[in-house]
Design an enzyme around this catalytic site. Structure first.
Site, short mmCIF file in Angstrom:
data_model
loop_
_atom_site.label_atom_id
_atom_site.label_comp_id
_atom_site.label_asym_id
_atom_site.label_seq_id
_atom_site.Cartn_x
_atom_site.Cartn_y
_atom_site.Cartn_z
N LYS A 60 0.80 -1.23 0.00
CA LYS A 60 0.00 0.00 0.00
C LYS A 60 0.83 1.27 0.00
CE LYS A 60 -4.05 -1.58 -0.29
NZ LYS A 60 -5.04 -1.08 -1.23
N SER A 280 -2.43 -12.92 3.82
CA SER A 280 -3.00 -12.62 2.49
C SER A 280 -2.02 -13.01 1.38
CB SER A 280 -3.43 -11.16 2.37
OG SER A 280 -2.34 -10.31 2.19
#
Ligand SMILES: Cc1ncc(COP(=O)(O)O)c(C=O)c1O
Length: 460
Positions: A60, A280
């Site tokens: 991110k 993830s």
């Protein structure tokens, strides 16, 4: 291959002008590491792209930097501006650090179910964290939640701007500009399959678009968890339907992975590959292993968004046997005690319609002769971030203390308020126990109040 250098940064020696020089780019890519032991293939090569090598620890960081750059170029940000962004963690972390370098403050409303590690570090980085009762992932359009609160803040409070990673094209654009070109260059254009877990879908959409622009035959696959999952950062199909950057028509397919498979694979990656991947990352790898065949020439690239250090509490939940228990806590295994069951029953009764009032009822009561005292039972820092106009703050744990703002007269009407109307029910019970006779709890809480555009105040 010829190296392009950014002035002031020497990627070869890894000497940088500022921390921002570490942001990844075609000249300074995050590593691609080949996996050997957890993949069953003889021919197919599988590479993990290790995104925790970004300067603030996750994929991110790319998005945070591009969202800010884009907003500044459009004149939406400038000195003294505040950012408000709902985030399940990693975007907030990257944004907090980018904001620190640019002189902006960040407020981030987020779910209390986000791992405590992320909530703690956001605070260390200087974010104002507003914790909400919400689902694991903030869901756009959800009646209560982080996104609604962030939108209301940006609309109503001067100086606040919401970059909105869930809708902003600068999110996939970050990956079109950086992740895609990196993968293309690092594989010498040989990449045949690209896999990414889907959260906002910025990664899959932006990287997929770039790779297909170079070679339309690159297969782009999205990986999603099952409904009711416990994997931070990614979304189930139902949750994805609410994300504007989700473009399944552009992907070659989607594959579902269950929590159990992903968490087991996370352990294997750490132990067998010494790749300290988080849940993830493991989810995305499991998806790839379900779909890719073993064939010469196959080069698979999988995004590994962040590392294991943020997920200690998730691992403790999924592998309780791995963690020795304090003998004093052993009783917790037997299920709720009688006292806990009794309390749960009491709370159930308290939440019935005779004890709760709707927001419309409260606005009516405030206009009547018998104006109630509004008692906001949340923590002071949450109260300070936004509260119903005129409410007084008496946090739950202080309700029984002397010298608070509670009225002396036990017959005074009181309405308890929190974020969405859950903690306020506990407040109601406590006030009843203290002898207050006319107490109600407001359904919908401050979030519902904000959504109706009713007046709020900030500060303590
Ligand atoms: C840990 C983690 N994994 C996966 C993702 C999914 O990435 P994207 O939002 O680009 O779909 C995120 C995004 O927040 C994340 O934080």
């Amino acid at each position: 291959m010829e190296r392009k250098e950014t002035p002031g940064n020497d990627h070869l020696l890894r000497v940088y002008d500022s921390i921002l020089g570490l942001l990844s780019s075609e000249e300074n890519p995050t590593p691609l590491v080949r996996l050997h032991r957890v993949v069953p293939f003889k021919h197919t090569q599988v590479y993990a792209k290790l995104e925790w090598y970004n300067p603030f620890g996750a994929v991110k960081d790319r998005v945070a930097a591009n969202l800010v750059r884009d907003a500044e170029e459009k004149g939406l940000l400038g000195p003294g501006k505040h950012l408000v962004e709902p985030t399940s963690g990693n975007t907030g972390l990257g944004l907090a650090m980018i904001a620190n370098t640019r002189g902006y403050t960040v407020r981030t409303p987020l779910s209390r179910k986000i791992p405590v590690e992320k909530r703690a570090v956001l605070r260390v980085f200087g974010c104002e964290v507003v914790e909400l009762d919400d689902n694991l992932c903030p869901a756009p359009g959800a009646p209560e939640g982080a996104i609604a609160l962030a939108k209301a803040t940006a609309e109503r409070e001067p100086g606040f701007h919401m970059l909105n990673q869930y809708e902003n094209e600068a999110n996939p654009d970050a990956h079109f500009r950086t992740t895609g070109p990196e993968v293309w260059r690092q594989t010498g254009g040989k990449v045949t399959h690209f896999f990414a877990g889907m959260g906002t879908c910025g990664t899959i959409t932006g990287t997929g678009r770039y790779l297909k622009s170079r070679n339309k035959d690159v297969r782009v696959w999205g990986v999603h968890p099952a409904e009711g999952h416990d994997i931070p950062g990614v979304r189930s199909i139902r949750q994805l339907a609410q994300t504007k950057l989700f473009h399944p028509e552009e992907y070659d397919g989607m594959v579902e992975v269950h929590d159990e498979e992903a968490y087991r694979m996370a352990i294997r990656l750490n132990r067998e590959e010494s790749v300290m991947a988080g849940p993830s990352s493991a989810l995305a790898l499991c998806g790839a292993l379900k779909k890719v065949e073993d064939a010469p020439g196959n080069v698979v690239v999988i995004i590994f968004p962040d590392n294991m250090f943020k997920y200690a509490s998730s691992m403790m939940r999924h592998f309780p046997d791995m963690f020795p228990r304090d003998p004093e806590d052993a009783g917790a295994e037997r299920g709720p005690s009688e006292d806990e069951q009794f309390l749960a029953q009491l709370l159930g009764h308290a939440a019935n319609r005779h004890n709760t009032v709707e927001i419309d009822d409260v606005t009516r009561m405030l206009g009547s002769a018998e104006r109630p005292v509004l008692v906001d039972v949340r923590a002071p820092e949450v109260f300070a971030s936004a509260h119903v106009q005129g409410a007084v703050n008496v946090p739950l744990e202080r309700l029984a203390e002397r010298g608070t703002a509670l009225p002396e007269d036990r017959k005074t009407p009181i309405v308890t308020v929190c974020n969405v109307g859950q903690m306020s029910v506990t407040g109601l019970m406590m006030l009843r126990a203290l002898g207050y006779e006319r107490v109600h709890s407001m359904n919908g809480g401050t979030v519902g109040w904000l959504q109706r555009g009713l007046p709020v105040e900030r500060g303590g």
